[in-house]
Design an enzyme around this catalytic site. Structure first.
Site, mmCIF file in Angstrom:
data_model
loop_
_atom_site.group_PDB
_atom_site.id
_atom_site.type_symbol
_atom_site.label_atom_id
_atom_site.label_comp_id
_atom_site.label_asym_id
_atom_site.label_seq_id
_atom_site.Cartn_x
_atom_site.Cartn_y
_atom_site.Cartn_z
ATOM 1 N N LYS A 22 0.466 4.995 -10.960
ATOM 2 C CA LYS A 22 -0.658 4.097 -11.260
ATOM 3 C C LYS A 22 -1.477 3.785 -10.010
ATOM 4 O O LYS A 22 -2.702 3.882 -10.017
ATOM 5 C CB LYS A 22 -0.109 2.799 -11.871
ATOM 6 C CG LYS A 22 -1.107 1.667 -11.934
ATOM 7 C CD LYS A 22 -0.512 0.414 -12.523
ATOM 8 C CE LYS A 22 0.138 -0.525 -11.555
ATOM 9 N NZ LYS A 22 -0.756 -1.322 -10.713
ATOM 10 N N ASN A 23 -0.784 3.408 -8.933
ATOM 11 C CA ASN A 23 -1.505 2.939 -7.752
ATOM 12 C C ASN A 23 -2.168 4.065 -6.969
ATOM 13 O O ASN A 23 -2.936 3.800 -6.047
ATOM 14 C CB ASN A 23 -0.581 2.122 -6.842
ATOM 15 C CG ASN A 23 -0.271 0.764 -7.450
ATOM 16 O OD1 ASN A 23 -0.896 0.362 -8.432
ATOM 17 N ND2 ASN A 23 0.705 0.062 -6.895
ATOM 18 N N CYS A 117 -2.008 -9.181 -11.062
ATOM 19 C CA CYS A 117 -0.906 -10.137 -11.047
ATOM 20 C C CYS A 117 -1.288 -11.316 -10.158
ATOM 21 O O CYS A 117 -1.759 -11.135 -9.033
ATOM 22 C CB CYS A 117 0.362 -9.469 -10.543
ATOM 23 S SG CYS A 117 1.001 -8.255 -11.700
ATOM 24 N N ARG A 123 -3.966 -13.773 -3.342
ATOM 25 C CA ARG A 123 -4.113 -12.393 -2.852
ATOM 26 C C ARG A 123 -5.519 -12.237 -2.283
ATOM 27 O O ARG A 123 -6.415 -11.691 -2.931
ATOM 28 C CB ARG A 123 -3.843 -11.406 -3.994
ATOM 29 C CG ARG A 123 -2.407 -11.489 -4.487
ATOM 30 C CD ARG A 123 -2.158 -10.566 -5.653
ATOM 31 N NE ARG A 123 -1.900 -9.204 -5.241
ATOM 32 C CZ ARG A 123 -1.679 -8.214 -6.103
ATOM 33 N NH1 ARG A 123 -1.700 -8.441 -7.397
ATOM 34 N NH2 ARG A 123 -1.453 -6.993 -5.664
ATOM 35 N N ASP A 309 7.107 -4.029 -4.773
ATOM 36 C CA ASP A 309 7.031 -3.825 -6.229
ATOM 37 C C ASP A 309 8.379 -3.451 -6.849
ATOM 38 O O ASP A 309 8.484 -3.311 -8.065
ATOM 39 C CB ASP A 309 5.991 -2.738 -6.561
ATOM 40 C CG ASP A 309 4.573 -3.260 -6.418
ATOM 41 O OD1 ASP A 309 4.391 -4.461 -6.147
ATOM 42 O OD2 ASP A 309 3.625 -2.450 -6.569
ATOM 43 N N ARG A 402 0.764 -2.826 -18.219
ATOM 44 C CA ARG A 402 -0.201 -2.528 -17.155
ATOM 45 C C ARG A 402 0.301 -1.385 -16.275
ATOM 46 O O ARG A 402 -0.506 -0.646 -15.719
ATOM 47 C CB ARG A 402 -0.445 -3.779 -16.281
ATOM 48 C CG ARG A 402 -1.206 -4.883 -17.016
ATOM 49 C CD ARG A 402 -1.593 -5.994 -16.062
ATOM 50 N NE ARG A 402 -2.055 -5.385 -14.837
ATOM 51 C CZ ARG A 402 -1.801 -5.852 -13.615
ATOM 52 N NH1 ARG A 402 -1.129 -6.946 -13.462
ATOM 53 N NH2 ARG A 402 -2.253 -5.222 -12.554
#
Ligand code: UD1
Length: 442
Positions: A22-23, A117, A123, A309, A402
């Site tokens: 995903k990232n 999130c 953040r 994560d 997600r």
């Protein structure tokens, strides 16, 4: 809204194919808006954050076509900067990458505050802003988000990041790709997704060197051309399944993974007592466990250190390990909200602060109803439910969706008892359709 219903106590066994990262896919999708030509992306994970990104880019004029569920054909020629739809931008953190793209393409940017999130520590995006400013942009916040423009156009610059921020590194690479001159990003993040973004852009004709080290050099080019690129495997999805089998017992083989990305997770699983065999050539990792786990100390670090994560999933393992484990969270403070939910199953903490937690292992967890607090915290809830005695329910599954592609399908294929169903208010539940014993739809 949907929920997961999980009956715990089953071992996991079999083979699971790991989806694309995903990232890595997120910044690469945004990078396609820098490109007037057509790119084909393979192994794109079917997760909600990708859906949201596709919707944002489509709304901004990028043409995106699914050639298969995991292959996308993308053409950025129609990209209209500063037209992003606020509600969608607010859903994901990666929408901040629009700033780098818009500044790179048009010398101006305007986006809503990105979402994702929401952790107690906040953040901030200050490092992104400082980097853009060093490249000549004037940046500011407005009531709904961020805006900026570069009156004389962006220019290459030397930028030092106070923290090795993944997002800031991505954003500055995106901004620098089409910017005249030489940009140096020092103290850059070294995560595999940074390397992947640079490889993709270089395949399109960009000139980015040293990605994967802490000093990245970008020489601006005037335009990009199309390419076909395969997204690398998701090291966090892989790590989650590895941790899950360590907790439930059993033996699973992950396919389509890069073991070198998983080293920190592999080391910690071995330290806890699981057996892990990695095969680089075959791109597989096999994890087996008899559930006899031992307490460890864990400290999150930028890559190649232990990933933040994976921290909640390891908290789930520590909950059943012999002894007292300690977590030190160095990357994202305040990401322990999920612990309150885990405690419902009997998880025992003996101390918690914003940046640390101390977990005492117990011999047995009991089923409970939990509500996902965030993506990886939600994954930890799935794990404790798999280990617990009885049937648990996990609400807010959209947060887990997600970042996990078909989590219930993959876990079911490994032998878990897990179902997804509508999360109706209890008075609306057709109780006759549910087992009185397990709560599972009949
Ligand atoms: C990315 C990942 C996320 C992962 C995180 C750390 C994506 C879409 N998300 O998030 O899953 O948990 O990396 O590996 O790839 N910070 C600042 N100022 C900034 C930027 C960051 O202070 O301008 C601090 C914040 O405390 C932040 C922390 O650094 O929480 C980590 O941020 P960063 O590395 O940028 O992570 P993200 O890109 O948000």
């Amino acid at each position: 809204m949907e929920k997961l219903i999980i009956t715990g106590g089953k071992q996991l066994n079999g083979t699971v194919a790991i989806s694309g990262m995903k990232n890595a896919a997120l910044p690469i999708l945004f990078a396609c808006a820098l490109n007037q030509q057509t790119c084909v992306l393979q192994n794109v994970p079917a997760v909600k954050d990708i859906e949201t990104t596709v919707s944002i880019l489509t709304a901004m004029g990028v043409s995106i076509r699914h050639l298969s569920p995991t292959t996308l054909e993308i053409n950025g020629a129609g990209f209209q900067p500063c037209t992003s739809p606020n509600p969608l931008v607010r859903r994901i953190r990666a929408s901040s990458y629009l700033m780098g793209v818009e500044l790179g393409v048009a010398g101006r940017t305007r986006i809503a505050f990105p979402g994702g999130c929401d952790f107690d520590g906040g953040r901030p995006l200050d490092l992104h802003m400082k980097g853009f400013e060093a490249m000549g942009a004037e940046m500011r916040t407005y009531n709904e988000g961020y805006m900026g423009h570069a009156p004389d156009g962006l220019e290459g610059a030397k930028i030092y990041l106070n923290k090795a921020s993944v997002g800031a590194t991505v954003n500055l690479i995106l901004a620098a790709t089409l910017t005249p001159g030489h940009t140096v990003i020092s103290n850059a993040a070294r995560e595999p997704h940074i390397v992947s973004l640079a490889r993709f852009l270089n395949e399109c004709g960009a000139n980015i060197v040293n990605a994967g080290t802490s000093e990245i050099h970008v020489e601006g080019v005037s335009s990009l051309h199309g390419c076909t690129y395969r997204i690398p495997p998701d090291m966090i999805e892989a790590g989650t399944y590895m941790a899950a089998v360590a907790g439930t017992g059993g033996c699973i083989t992950l396919t389509g993974v890069y073991p070198e990305h998983l080293q920190a997770t592999i080391d910690k699983l071995r330290e806890m007592g699981a057996t892990v065999e990695a095969n680089n050539a075959m791109e597989t990792v096999t994890v087996s466990s008899d559930r006899n786990l031992f307490a460890i100390e864990l400290e999150t670090q930028p890559y190649p250190g232990f990933p933040t994560d994976m921290q909640p999933q390891f908290a789930a393992l520590m909950a059943v390990a012999k002894g007292t484990s300690i977590i030190r969270e160095n990357i994202i403070g305040g990401r322990f909200a999920y612990l309150e939910q885990l405690k419902r199953t009997g998880v025992k903490t003996i101390g918690e602060a914003k940046e640390s937690a101390c977990i005492e292992g117990v011999s047995r967890l009991s089923a409970a109803n939990m509500t996902a607090t965030d993506l990886r915290g939600g994954a930890a809830m799935v794990m404790v439910a798999l280990m617990a005695t009885g049937t648990s329910e996990i609400r807010n599954v959209h947060l887990i969706d997600r970042g996990y592609d078909n989590i219930e399908g993959k876990l079911s294929a490994l032998g878990a008892t897990i179902l997804r169903c509508q999360d109706l208010p209890s008075e609306n539940l057709p109780t006759s359709n549910f087992s009185a014993v397990t709560g599972i739809p009949l």
